[in-house]
Design a protein around this motif. Structure first.
Motif, short mmCIF file in Angstrom:
data_model
loop_
_atom_site.label_atom_id
_atom_site.label_comp_id
_atom_site.label_asym_id
_atom_site.label_seq_id
_atom_site.Cartn_x
_atom_site.Cartn_y
_atom_site.Cartn_z
N GLY A 187 52.62 -40.05 5.53
CA GLY A 187 51.42 -39.93 5.97
C GLY A 187 51.11 -41.18 5.92
N ASP A 188 51.87 -42.23 6.01
CA ASP A 188 51.82 -43.79 6.29
C ASP A 188 51.74 -43.83 7.99
OD1 ASP A 188 50.82 -44.26 3.63
OD2 ASP A 188 52.61 -46.22 3.03
N ARG A 189 51.16 -44.82 7.90
CA ARG A 189 51.21 -45.48 9.85
C ARG A 189 51.77 -46.59 9.27
NH1 ARG A 189 49.30 -48.95 14.49
NH2 ARG A 189 48.95 -47.46 16.03
N MET A 190 53.71 -47.19 9.59
CA MET A 190 54.44 -47.48 9.36
C MET A 190 54.85 -48.14 10.76
SD MET A 190 55.61 -49.93 7.16
CE MET A 190 55.47 -49.18 5.73
N THR A 191 54.83 -49.80 10.71
CA THR A 191 54.59 -50.54 11.67
C THR A 191 56.20 -51.65 11.07
OG1 THR A 191 53.20 -50.60 12.53
CG2 THR A 191 54.87 -52.42 13.39
N ILE A 192 57.21 -51.62 12.28
CA ILE A 192 58.63 -52.07 11.34
C ILE A 192 58.94 -53.30 13.05
CG2 ILE A 192 59.87 -50.93 10.01
CD1 ILE A 192 61.51 -50.14 12.24
N HIS A 216 58.20 -44.01 23.58
CA HIS A 216 57.10 -43.89 23.57
C HIS A 216 56.44 -42.20 23.39
CE1 HIS A 216 52.31 -44.11 23.36
NE2 HIS A 216 53.23 -46.11 22.91
N SER A 217 55.37 -41.87 21.96
CA SER A 217 55.08 -40.69 22.10
C SER A 217 54.23 -40.85 21.10
CB SER A 217 56.03 -39.20 21.50
OG SER A 217 56.34 -40.31 20.35
N SER A 218 53.13 -39.32 20.99
CA SER A 218 52.29 -39.44 20.16
C SER A 218 52.49 -40.24 18.47
CB SER A 218 51.66 -38.06 19.80
OG SER A 218 52.62 -37.19 19.29
N LYS A 219 54.54 -39.72 18.27
CA LYS A 219 54.80 -39.71 16.88
C LYS A 219 55.16 -41.61 17.06
CE LYS A 219 56.79 -39.18 12.43
NZ LYS A 219 55.94 -38.87 11.50
N TYR A 220 56.25 -42.15 17.70
CA TYR A 220 56.58 -43.66 17.66
C TYR A 220 55.87 -44.50 18.85
CZ TYR A 220 60.36 -41.48 15.10
OH TYR A 220 60.77 -40.77 14.70
N GLU A 221 55.48 -45.70 19.19
CA GLU A 221 54.52 -46.44 19.51
C GLU A 221 56.26 -47.98 19.63
OE1 GLU A 221 50.69 -47.41 18.49
OE2 GLU A 221 50.51 -44.80 17.95
N PRO A 222 57.27 -47.97 20.59
CA PRO A 222 57.57 -49.29 20.69
C PRO A 222 56.86 -50.01 21.46
CG PRO A 222 58.62 -47.80 21.59
CD PRO A 222 56.95 -46.76 21.06
N ILE A 223 56.57 -50.79 21.40
CA ILE A 223 56.15 -52.23 21.85
C ILE A 223 57.09 -54.04 22.00
CG2 ILE A 223 53.77 -53.91 21.63
CD1 ILE A 223 52.41 -52.04 20.54
N THR A 224 57.52 -54.42 22.99
CA THR A 224 57.31 -55.19 23.44
C THR A 224 56.55 -56.65 24.00
OG1 THR A 224 59.71 -54.26 23.78
CG2 THR A 224 59.67 -56.11 24.72
N ILE A 225 56.54 -57.85 23.32
CA ILE A 225 55.82 -59.28 22.97
C ILE A 225 57.12 -59.94 23.83
CG2 ILE A 225 54.36 -60.62 22.80
CD1 ILE A 225 53.87 -58.34 20.79
N GLU A 226 56.72 -59.85 25.09
CA GLU A 226 57.86 -61.52 25.60
C GLU A 226 56.79 -63.03 25.19
OE1 GLU A 226 59.51 -59.77 29.27
OE2 GLU A 226 60.01 -57.89 28.54
N ASN A 227 57.53 -63.83 25.51
CA ASN A 227 57.16 -64.90 25.43
C ASN A 227 58.65 -66.25 26.13
OD1 ASN A 227 56.11 -67.68 25.50
ND2 ASN A 227 56.23 -68.04 23.10
N GLN A 228 58.73 -66.22 27.19
CA GLN A 228 59.85 -67.17 27.86
C GLN A 228 61.44 -66.50 26.96
OE1 GLN A 228 59.68 -70.98 26.61
NE2 GLN A 228 59.44 -71.92 28.67
N TYR A 229 62.16 -66.89 26.75
CA TYR A 229 63.41 -66.69 26.46
C TYR A 229 62.99 -65.67 24.79
CZ TYR A 229 64.09 -70.38 23.27
OH TYR A 229 63.92 -71.86 22.97
N LYS A 230 61.93 -65.73 24.12
CA LYS A 230 61.44 -64.87 22.69
C LYS A 230 61.00 -63.47 23.02
CE LYS A 230 61.47 -69.24 20.10
NZ LYS A 230 60.35 -70.32 19.84
N ILE A 231 61.45 -62.47 22.35
CA ILE A 231 61.01 -60.92 21.89
C ILE A 231 60.71 -60.91 20.56
CG2 ILE A 231 61.92 -58.77 23.43
CD1 ILE A 231 62.07 -60.18 25.14
N HIS A 232 60.04 -60.24 20.75
CA HIS A 232 59.25 -59.68 19.04
C HIS A 232 58.93 -58.29 19.43
CE1 HIS A 232 55.84 -59.65 16.31
NE2 HIS A 232 56.78 -58.94 16.06
N MET A 233 59.48 -57.00 18.92
CA MET A 233 59.67 -55.97 19.32
C MET A 233 58.95 -55.20 18.07
SD MET A 233 63.89 -55.58 20.28
CE MET A 233 63.30 -53.34 20.42
#
Length: 297
Positions: A187-192, A216-233
């Motif tokens: 029942g939680d909303r969890m982010t890895i 991407h769906s109502s169940k999963y929300e993948p997000i990518t944040i880019e900063n030059q050569y660094k990626i935060h997924m």
């Protein structure tokens, strides 16, 4: 000045420029003026570097009299295309040599700086904000060296000029995961999350237990944040259910290679919120017991 013809000469070429009020040379930039035939002035328009040198004012008296003066022509700096580096693309670990050629008078000095203001790491390991000289060497280039470098030429004659040279460093993807085991309740909303670095730009995505790409769906929300050569997924899972527990992979790929990292999501039992039953009856029994003990005494 004493009476007599006054002449201006170019000493190094022994060229007669003017005699009295007449211009002898065919150089249209040369002129002569005087003030009551006592003060004679030589004029040179649209100065060029070739005009630099010794000039003589000569009076044809007996004996002849003369005086010399030196004309120094200063020129602002200019960075030359020939002999100056252009943008570079190199593999991580390579050695790099930047070059900068400039003209001007007096000869310009060259200074190197990073556009970002970060220090330059010299081959000796020393970190400096600026480095002097026409050549800048960087040993064992890493991704931290990536960015724009400025070659600045100055000689005291304004304006100083600069050229921007971009250094691009290529390297295969690398992945870092802070928490490889993550607990969640149903029942939680969890982010890895995971972090990667790659250049050229990488393709990044998440996969599940069966290596299927998570969209991407109502169940999963993948997000990518880019900063030059660094990626935060980030991957957010809404309303965690039993089938959501298991392994997830963050994948990073570019033309030089690919890599991935695994995060395991495991279930945590939700703590019970039930209170002890018959608490009131238990207190009543204790009170009755105490009263009976009192009567016996």
């Amino acid at each position: 000045m004493e009476t007599g013809n006054v002449a201006w000469l170019r000493v190094d070429t022994q060229t007669i420029l003017t005699i009295h009020g007449h211009v002898i040379t065919k150089n249209h930039r040369i002129g002569v003026t005087h003030s009551d035939h006592r003060t004679w002035n030589l004029h040179v328009k649209e100065l060029r570097q070739s005009d630099r040198g010794w000039y003589m004012c000569q009076i044809n008296t007996d004996p002849m009299k003369s005086q010399v003066g030196y004309l120094n022509v200063v020129v602002p700096p200019d960075i030359l295309d020939t002999g100056t580096s252009t943008d570079m693309v190199v593999r991580e670990g390579s050695n790099v040599s930047f070059q900068c050629a400039a003209s001007g008078s007096p000869p310009p000095s060259i200074t190197w700086r990073r556009e970002s203001g970060e220090p330059i790491v010299l081959p000796s390991g020393e970190e400096v904000i600026s480095a002097d000289g026409p050549v800048l060497n960087i040993s064992r280039v890493s991704r931290l060296h990536m960015g724009a470098y400025l070659c600045i030429a100055s000689n005291g004659v304004p304006p100083s000029v600069s050229k921007r040279i971009s250094l691009i460093v290529h390297f295969p993807p690398m992945v870092w995961i802070q928490n490889q085991l993550v607990g969640a309740m149903e029942g939680d909303r969890m982010t890895i999350e995971c972090h990667s670095e790659a250049y050229p730009k990488s393709i990044n995505y998440w996969t599940g237990d069966r290596d299927e790409i998570i969209a991407h769906s109502s169940k999963y929300e993948p997000i990518t944040i880019e900063n030059q050569y660094k990626i935060h997924m980030k991957l957010t899972i809404n309303d965690v259910g039993k089938t959501d527990f298991g392994s997830y992979k963050c994948v990073s790929k570019n033309s030089l290679g690919d890599t991935d990292g695994t995060i395991k999501l495991y279930p945590i039992t939700r703590p019970s919120t039930n209170r002890p039953k018959h608490k009131g009856k238990l207190l009543l029994n204790i009170n009755l017991h105490l009263k009976k003990e009192g009567k016996k005494r």
